[in-house]
Design a protein around this motif. Structure first.
Motif, PDB file in Angstrom:
ATOM      1  N   PHE A 204      -5.313  12.889  -1.637  1.00 41.32           N
ATOM      2  CA  PHE A 204      -6.329  11.843  -1.635  1.00 41.32           C
ATOM      3  C   PHE A 204      -6.159  10.979  -2.878  1.00 41.32           C
ATOM      4  N   TYR A 205      -6.187   9.670  -2.698  1.00 47.10           N
ATOM      5  CA  TYR A 205      -5.894   8.757  -3.815  1.00 47.10           C
ATOM      6  C   TYR A 205      -6.872   8.899  -4.973  1.00 47.10           C
ATOM      7  N   ALA A 206      -8.096   9.375  -4.732  1.00 44.58           N
ATOM      8  CA  ALA A 206      -9.053   9.555  -5.834  1.00 44.58           C
ATOM      9  C   ALA A 206      -8.552  10.607  -6.822  1.00 44.58           C
ATOM     10  N   ALA A 207      -7.837  11.615  -6.319  1.00 46.25           N
ATOM     11  CA  ALA A 207      -7.246  12.620  -7.217  1.00 46.25           C
ATOM     12  C   ALA A 207      -6.205  11.969  -8.113  1.00 46.25           C
ATOM     13  N   LEU A 208      -5.396  11.103  -7.536  1.00 49.18           N
ATOM     14  CA  LEU A 208      -4.381  10.392  -8.325  1.00 49.18           C
ATOM     15  C   LEU A 208      -5.023   9.498  -9.377  1.00 49.18           C
ATOM     16  N   GLN A 209      -6.107   8.813  -8.992  1.00 54.62           N
ATOM     17  CA  GLN A 209      -6.789   7.936  -9.946  1.00 54.62           C
ATOM     18  C   GLN A 209      -7.403   8.723 -11.087  1.00 54.62           C
ATOM     19  N   SER A 210      -7.963   9.887 -10.798  1.00 53.22           N
ATOM     20  CA  SER A 210      -8.547  10.730 -11.848  1.00 53.22           C
ATOM     21  C   SER A 210      -7.474  11.220 -12.809  1.00 53.22           C
ATOM     22  N   ILE A 211      -6.358  11.653 -12.256  1.00 50.01           N
ATOM     23  CA  ILE A 211      -5.243  12.120 -13.088  1.00 50.01           C
ATOM     24  C   ILE A 211      -4.725  10.995 -13.972  1.00 50.01           C
ATOM     25  N   GLU A 212      -4.618   9.808 -13.402  1.00 48.66           N
ATOM     26  CA  GLU A 212      -4.155   8.644 -14.164  1.00 48.66           C
ATOM     27  C   GLU A 212      -5.138   8.290 -15.277  1.00 48.66           C
ATOM     28  N   ARG A 213      -6.428   8.299 -14.957  1.00 50.71           N
ATOM     29  CA  ARG A 213      -7.447   7.888 -15.933  1.00 50.71           C
ATOM     30  C   ARG A 213      -7.484   8.813 -17.146  1.00 50.71           C
ATOM     31  N   ILE A 214      -7.320  10.113 -16.920  1.00 50.29           N
ATOM     32  CA  ILE A 214      -7.395  11.076 -18.019  1.00 50.29           C
ATOM     33  C   ILE A 214      -6.086  11.135 -18.811  1.00 50.29           C
ATOM     34  N   GLY A 215      -5.011  10.557 -18.256  1.00 51.32           N
ATOM     35  CA  GLY A 215      -3.722  10.582 -18.956  1.00 51.32           C
ATOM     36  C   GLY A 215      -2.938  11.843 -18.692  1.00 51.32           C
ATOM     37  N   LEU A 216      -3.027  12.369 -17.472  1.00 47.86           N
ATOM     38  CA  LEU A 216      -2.318  13.583 -17.095  1.00 47.86           C
ATOM     39  C   LEU A 216      -1.051  13.232 -16.318  1.00 47.86           C
ATOM     40  N   ARG A 217      -0.224  14.222 -16.106  1.00 47.04           N
ATOM     41  CA  ARG A 217       0.958  14.061 -15.271  1.00 47.04           C
ATOM     42  C   ARG A 217       0.779  14.889 -14.006  1.00 47.04           C
ATOM     43  N   ALA A 218       1.395  14.448 -12.918  1.00 48.74           N
ATOM     44  CA  ALA A 218       1.252  15.135 -11.637  1.00 48.74           C
ATOM     45  C   ALA A 218       2.572  15.739 -11.213  1.00 48.74           C
ATOM     46  N   VAL A 219       2.494  16.896 -10.572  1.00 47.45           N
ATOM     47  CA  VAL A 219       3.644  17.452  -9.874  1.00 47.45           C
ATOM     48  C   VAL A 219       3.220  17.619  -8.419  1.00 47.45           C
ATOM     49  N   GLU A 220       3.923  16.907  -7.540  1.00 49.95           N
ATOM     50  CA  GLU A 220       3.567  16.866  -6.127  1.00 49.95           C
ATOM     51  C   GLU A 220       4.304  17.958  -5.354  1.00 49.95           C
ATOM     52  N   VAL A 221       3.526  18.724  -4.577  1.00 53.99           N
ATOM     53  CA  VAL A 221       4.094  19.797  -3.756  1.00 53.99           C
ATOM     54  C   VAL A 221       3.904  19.431  -2.287  1.00 53.99           C
ATOM     55  N   PRO A 222       4.940  19.540  -1.472  1.00 58.96           N
ATOM     56  CA  PRO A 222       4.829  19.125  -0.071  1.00 58.96           C
ATOM     57  C   PRO A 222       3.782  19.909   0.699  1.00 58.96           C
ATOM     58  N   SER A 223       3.119  19.202   1.598  1.00 60.09           N
ATOM     59  CA  SER A 223       2.062  19.800   2.418  1.00 60.09           C
ATOM     60  C   SER A 223       2.290  19.411   3.871  1.00 60.09           C
ATOM     61  N   HIS A 224       2.147  20.377   4.773  1.00 61.86           N
ATOM     62  CA  HIS A 224       2.414  20.148   6.192  1.00 61.86           C
ATOM     63  C   HIS A 224       1.164  19.633   6.888  1.00 61.86           C
ATOM     64  N   PRO A 225       1.307  18.721   7.852  1.00 62.07           N
ATOM     65  CA  PRO A 225       0.137  18.163   8.539  1.00 62.07           C
ATOM     66  C   PRO A 225      -0.727  19.195   9.251  1.00 62.07           C
ATOM     67  N   LYS A 226      -0.146  20.323   9.603  1.00 63.21           N
ATOM     68  CA  LYS A 226      -0.922  21.347  10.309  1.00 63.21           C
ATOM     69  C   LYS A 226      -1.324  22.507   9.401  1.00 63.21           C
ATOM     70  N   ASP A 227      -0.371  23.048   8.659  1.00 58.21           N
ATOM     71  CA  ASP A 227      -0.576  24.296   7.925  1.00 58.21           C
ATOM     72  C   ASP A 227      -0.936  24.124   6.459  1.00 58.21           C
ATOM     73  N   GLY A 228      -0.846  22.897   5.934  1.00 56.01           N
ATOM     74  CA  GLY A 228      -1.207  22.673   4.543  1.00 56.01           C
ATOM     75  C   GLY A 228      -0.073  22.918   3.569  1.00 56.01           C
ATOM     76  N   ILE A 229      -0.413  23.169   2.329  1.00 56.51           N
ATOM     77  CA  ILE A 229       0.558  23.193   1.230  1.00 56.51           C
ATOM     78  C   ILE A 229       1.598  24.295   1.399  1.00 56.51           C
ATOM     79  N   ASP A 230       2.811  23.980   0.976  1.00 57.98           N
ATOM     80  CA  ASP A 230       3.938  24.917   1.004  1.00 57.98           C
ATOM     81  C   ASP A 230       3.800  25.846  -0.210  1.00 57.98           C
ATOM     82  N   LEU A 231       3.412  27.100   0.028  1.00 56.29           N
ATOM     83  CA  LEU A 231       3.132  28.014  -1.078  1.00 56.29           C
ATOM     84  C   LEU A 231       4.391  28.410  -1.838  1.00 56.29           C
ATOM     85  N   GLU A 232       5.534  28.478  -1.156  1.00 51.40           N
ATOM     86  CA  GLU A 232       6.784  28.809  -1.860  1.00 51.40           C
ATOM     87  C   GLU A 232       7.164  27.682  -2.816  1.00 51.40           C
ATOM     88  N   ALA A 233       7.046  26.450  -2.348  1.00 44.94           N
ATOM     89  CA  ALA A 233       7.330  25.309  -3.231  1.00 44.94           C
ATOM     90  C   ALA A 233       6.306  25.239  -4.361  1.00 44.94           C
TER      91      ALA A 233
END
Length: 473
Positions: A204-233
């Protein structure tokens, strides 16, 4: 597996294999009961489950009909190809603001909105409750509700947790100005500028905006449209980048609509517990489920207070009241102090109103009506997209919420489609605003949380034509 689930899976397999086709009428409940040698209640449960999955729909006095067609579910989003997610400096706010400008226009068709239609909520009932609440409001309540929130509202929230078997005391809950404040308070409680936060991709873009505003860095983990986030990744990313927090949606994720199973949520909590990484759980859509019962949050499996569970009434009851909450676990003191030094408290009249509304009853009846409307809308949207969009279009049919995540045919630019659609009076949410790396250039998110009418159908037809025109020749 229960008997009705076995029956539902058997019928679903017939649909997927093409034995039952779109528009076919299913045998009557009585006939299926006789032929399958099961009770009528078992057949009804199976049909309800298939309806919740978007595979069939009920027509008044006519029976049940197959709704699934040629639109397929994408196998995985683009970033799933990345074996080792990289750190990203987040810089998406300007792009998000540009896109959201079109959504604010009153007469535009709001398919890109993040909110369901305000016409779907019990406004008159809430107004009556607020009127009586204000008249009898204790003058000292404006002081009593500071920081943690109205005691009765927190008790009602705790009761709803308890009904689901999740024991969170009222004193462990902090009321906030919507879920977004809760999420931001949690993020500030466990990070400092320069820290790393693990997020889903897309997110959700609001998460990205919050991370940007506080001056944090993001690491993006792939998420499947049905099952959600890839736990191994996710584990590889934790071991490599040592994030100070994770921000995830476990139920009907925005924009994907994905739902983590109970087993996967348990594994997720075991993973963050192993590495002692706090989880900020954004859970604003869980009341909007299409199945038998509300899916449990990851918080249900948390034994060490690492999960900060955030939710609100904005998506399911009272959007304009801006009342949310957080159960912050071991970080309660930090979150409460941050609340005191920022907005101090949420609106006392709004809190008292919602507390009394929940206490009187009627909330669950409203939710049943809302969920039914959203499910019917989803079926109509999927059918319209199948009818109007060109071959090569893929989408998900989530089990709750009100978003469709759509993969456009190869070569179609989502940002260009957004611009053309806006010129036609239609808003959409293009994929790049959901990624720190501005990925998903050929994806869009559509909101089916508005009352279906000829205008919406015409807008989907127009979008389909625009997509066709943007396809490479």
């Amino acid at each position: 597996m229960k008997l009705y689930e076995q029956l539902a899976d058997s019928i679903a397999k017939s649909i997927q294999q093409g034995t039952l086709c779109r528009g076919d009428k299913l045998p009557s409940v009585r006939h299926t009961s006789f032929s399958r040698k099961v009770s009528t209640s078992t057949v009804l449960e199976a049909y309800y489950l298939l309806e919740a999955r978007g595979l069939i729909t009920a027509r008044e006095r006519s029976g049940y009909f197959v709704t699934s067609g040629g639109i397929s579910i994408p196998s995985s989003p683009e970033p799933a190809m990345q074996a080792d997610p990289e750190l990203t400096r987040v810089d998406v706010s300007e792009l998000v603001f540009q896109v959201l400008q079109s959504i604010r226009v009153k007469n535009i068709v709001p398919l890109g909105s993040a909110f369901p239609s305000p016409l779907l909520f019990p406004r008159a009932s809430l107004a009556r409750t607020m009127a009586s609440s204000i008249q009898t409001m204790d003058p000292w309540s404006s002081v009593d509700t500071l920081s943690t929130g109205d005691a009765n509202l927190r008790r009602q929230i705790a009761l709803r947790y308890m009904i689901d078997g999740l024991h969170i005391a009222a004193d462990e809950i902090i009321v906030t100005n919507g879920a977004l404040e809760a999420l931001n308070l949690c993020l500030m409680a466990v990070t400092r500028p320069g820290d790393t936060v693990l997020i889903e991709s897309p997110t959700f873009y609001a998460a990205l905006q919050s991370i940007e505003r506080i001056g944090l860095r993001a690491v993006e983990v792939p998420s499947h449209p049905k099952d959600g986030i890839d736990l191994e990744a996710m584990e590889r990313a934790i071991e490599r980048h040592r994030p100070q927090a994770c921000w995830l949606m476990t139920n009907f994720q925005n924009p994907l609509g994905s739902l983590l199973s109970a087993e996967k949520k348990q594994a997720l909590v075991a993973l963050i517990t192993k590495h002692q990484v706090p989880l900020i759980e954004d859970d604003v859509y869980s009341e909007l489920y299409f199945g038998e019962k509300r899916p449990m949050p990851a918080k249900a499996f948390d034994t060490e207070g690492l999960v900060m569970h955030c939710s609100s009434f904005s998506k399911c009851l009272a959007p304009g009241y801006r009342v949310g909450w957080v159960a912050p676990g071991r970080y309660a003191q930090s979150v409460e102090r941050l609340k005191l030094t920022t907005t101090i408290s949420a609106s006392a009249p709004a809190q008292i109103t919602l507390g009394r509304y929940l206490q009187k009853g009627g909330y669950d009846k409203h939710l049943r009506n809302l969920r039914h409307t959203l499910l019917v809308n989803q079926i109509k949207f999927v059918e319209a997209i199948e009818r109007y969009f060109p071959q090569g279009t893929c989408l998900t049919a989530p089990q709750g919420g009100y978003f469709l995540w759509i993969k456009l045919p190869d070569g179609v630019d989502a940002l260009k489609l957004h611009q053309l659609a806006a010129a036609q009076g239609i808003s959409i949410a293009p994929g790049p605003i959901f990624s720190a790396q501005r990925s998903f250039t050929d994806y869009i998110r559509l909101n089916y949380g508005h009352l279906w009418d000829a205008r919406i159908e015409a807008s989907l037809a127009t979008l389909g034509k625009l997509v066709s025109n943007l396809m490479p020749q």
